[in-house]
Scaffold this active site. Structure first.
Site, short mmCIF file in Angstrom:
data_model
loop_
_atom_site.label_atom_id
_atom_site.label_comp_id
_atom_site.label_asym_id
_atom_site.label_seq_id
_atom_site.Cartn_x
_atom_site.Cartn_y
_atom_site.Cartn_z
N TYR A 26 0.77 -1.23 0.00
CA TYR A 26 0.00 0.00 0.00
C TYR A 26 0.81 1.29 0.00
O TYR A 26 0.24 2.37 -0.17
CB TYR A 26 -0.99 -0.02 1.17
CG TYR A 26 -2.04 -1.09 0.98
CD1 TYR A 26 -3.10 -0.88 0.11
CD2 TYR A 26 -1.93 -2.32 1.62
CE1 TYR A 26 -4.05 -1.87 -0.10
CE2 TYR A 26 -2.88 -3.31 1.41
CZ TYR A 26 -3.93 -3.09 0.55
OH TYR A 26 -4.87 -4.06 0.33
N PHE A 36 -11.27 -3.78 10.68
CA PHE A 36 -12.38 -3.58 9.75
C PHE A 36 -11.99 -4.12 8.38
O PHE A 36 -10.85 -4.43 8.13
CB PHE A 36 -12.78 -2.10 9.65
CG PHE A 36 -11.65 -1.17 9.35
CD1 PHE A 36 -11.27 -0.90 8.05
CD2 PHE A 36 -10.96 -0.53 10.39
CE1 PHE A 36 -10.24 -0.01 7.77
CE2 PHE A 36 -9.92 0.36 10.11
CZ PHE A 36 -9.56 0.62 8.80
#
Length: 413
Positions: free
Chosen positions: A127, A413
């Site tokens: 990322y 999450f």
């Protein structure tokens, strides 16, 4: 939206959820997943923010975002895109699938006025090229409670700890959690429905441990903390050898926290307390008699990306006065590229475009890493990732960006 190779990016429809989720499960190892987990994910999924990449009638990529609000230094709770459910089929690597999804998610976050995006990385190397910086860390430990004792703060004996049903105590526990959200950067204000994630406890995932248990701490008849955990009894050559696995713990004051840790240390027939994903500055590390027998270790936690540099840097406060011009590089979100003048202190801040000479040069990835105050600009400069152009500006900015409380993203999450 078309992608190279004939694949197409589309918004997920509710009737496609099971196929989408099955692809995600396969990408993450393909093991059987409890029905309870699938149904919880279905209920929390924001379909207008969830994406599927199709190759003919097959899903080959998934991703999505949650509409979160994250605490930043100074206590403000800022709209944040919680990037999630990212997967690409092994048959479609290096075809632009991931890049297309990241592009769409950040464009959508910008359109929604979210200055920040955040994620947990299954593979940290992925990322950085999309501008995410490693901003928070997690503490893990395996505490030998048979040999380690606690020196507790004044007032601990005034706190009562009692067992409670995880479900029946949920509202009181959530009130404690909500009170703590403004106190620590990185914490997420709980969106409706997310409180149920803390109670997810499918029997098929227990691996011989007990069902989820809960205790609450009380002072003067008011709930001031809670701990959720499970236990697993074991026996060795010397007798009992059980393990307590901590799932969640929160306290409104040091005495309430200490009372909960004392309880966890003292459960009968248990000799190990397994701690996962905790803040790295928790006080118990300074209360134990032998830290080495706790085997503490850290790993990366939340990754942060500034979607809008000006809005994000203006949203937080700074622990020392700062007046610095950043030369920002952001190839993936070019609207952030250029010079930004940040002025601020503990009361507020402003960050606007400027033509003034730059003091520091860095990419948006470094700003994301330093944003919550857990990674210093000085350390990033030592790694060769920040350049000081005006002498003294690096120390000035690094001190200002710090946080007296270590940041921590409070749930996955």
């Amino acid at each position: 939206m078309g992608i190279d190779g004939g694949t197409e990016l589309k918004t997920l429809r509710p009737e496609e959820f099971d196929r989408w989720w099955d692809h995600l499960a396969r990408a993450f190892g393909g093991g059987p997943a409890p029905l309870e987990e699938r149904e919880l994910d279905r209920s929390l999924t924001e379909f207008d923010r969830s994406l599927a990449v199709w190759d003919a009638d097959a899903i080959v990529g998934t991703s999505g975002a949650f509409s979160f609000r994250m605490t930043v230094p100074g206590g403000a709770v800022v709209p944040t895109a919680g990037v999630t459910m990212v997967s690409v089929s092994a048959t479609h690597r290096r075809r632009g699938v991931l890049t297309a999804m990241m592009r769409r998610l950040l464009d959508d976050a910008r359109a929604k006025g979210e200055p920040l995006a955040a994620l947990f990385a299954s593979e940290p190397a992925i990322y950085g090229r999309f501008g995410y910086g490693s901003a928070t860390f997690q503490l893990h430990a395996e505490i030998d409670t048979g040999r380690v004792s606690l020196a507790l703060p004044e007032g601990t004996d005034e706190v009562r700890v009692r067992y409670a049903s995880p479900t029946e105590a949920l509202a009181e526990c959530e009130a404690v959690y909500a009170a703590l959200v403004p106190r620590r950067p990185g914490m997420l204000a709980r969106q409706p429905g997310w409180e149920r994630a803390a109670l997810l406890d499918p029997e098929s995932g227990r691996e011989g441990a007990s069902a989820l248990q809960c205790v609450v701490a009380e002072r003067d008849g008011r709930v001031t903390g809670y701990a959720r955990f499970c236990t697993k009894l074991g026996w060795g050559p010397s007798g009992h050898d059980g393990t307590v696995t901590l799932k969640d713990l929160a306290g409104l004051d040091p005495a309430s926290e200490a009372a909960l840790w004392r309880f966890l240390f003292g459960i009968d027939l248990m000799t190990t307390l397994a701690v996962r994903g905790r803040p790295v500055d928790e006080a118990w590390q300074h209360q134990v008699s032998d830290l080495r027998r706790c085997v503490p270790r850290t790993r990366d936690g939340g990754y942060v990306r500034l979607v809008e540099v000006g809005a994000a840097l203006s949203a937080r406060t700074y622990q020392a006065p700062v007046d610095v011009v950043f030369e920002v590089e952001d190839a993936f979100c070019p609207w952030n590229t250029g010079r930004w003048r940040l002025t601020g202190d503990s009361k507020g801040a402003s960050c606007e475009r400027t033509s003034d000479p730059a003091d520091l040069a860095l990419s948006v990835r470094e700003l994301g890493a330093a944003y919550l105050g857990g990674v210093t600009l000085l350390s990033l400069a030592a790694a060769g990732r920040v350049r000081e152009l005006r002498p003294g500006s690096l120390t000035e900015a690094s001190v200002a960006f710090g946080s007296p409380v270590t940041p921590w993203v409070s749930h996955g999450f």
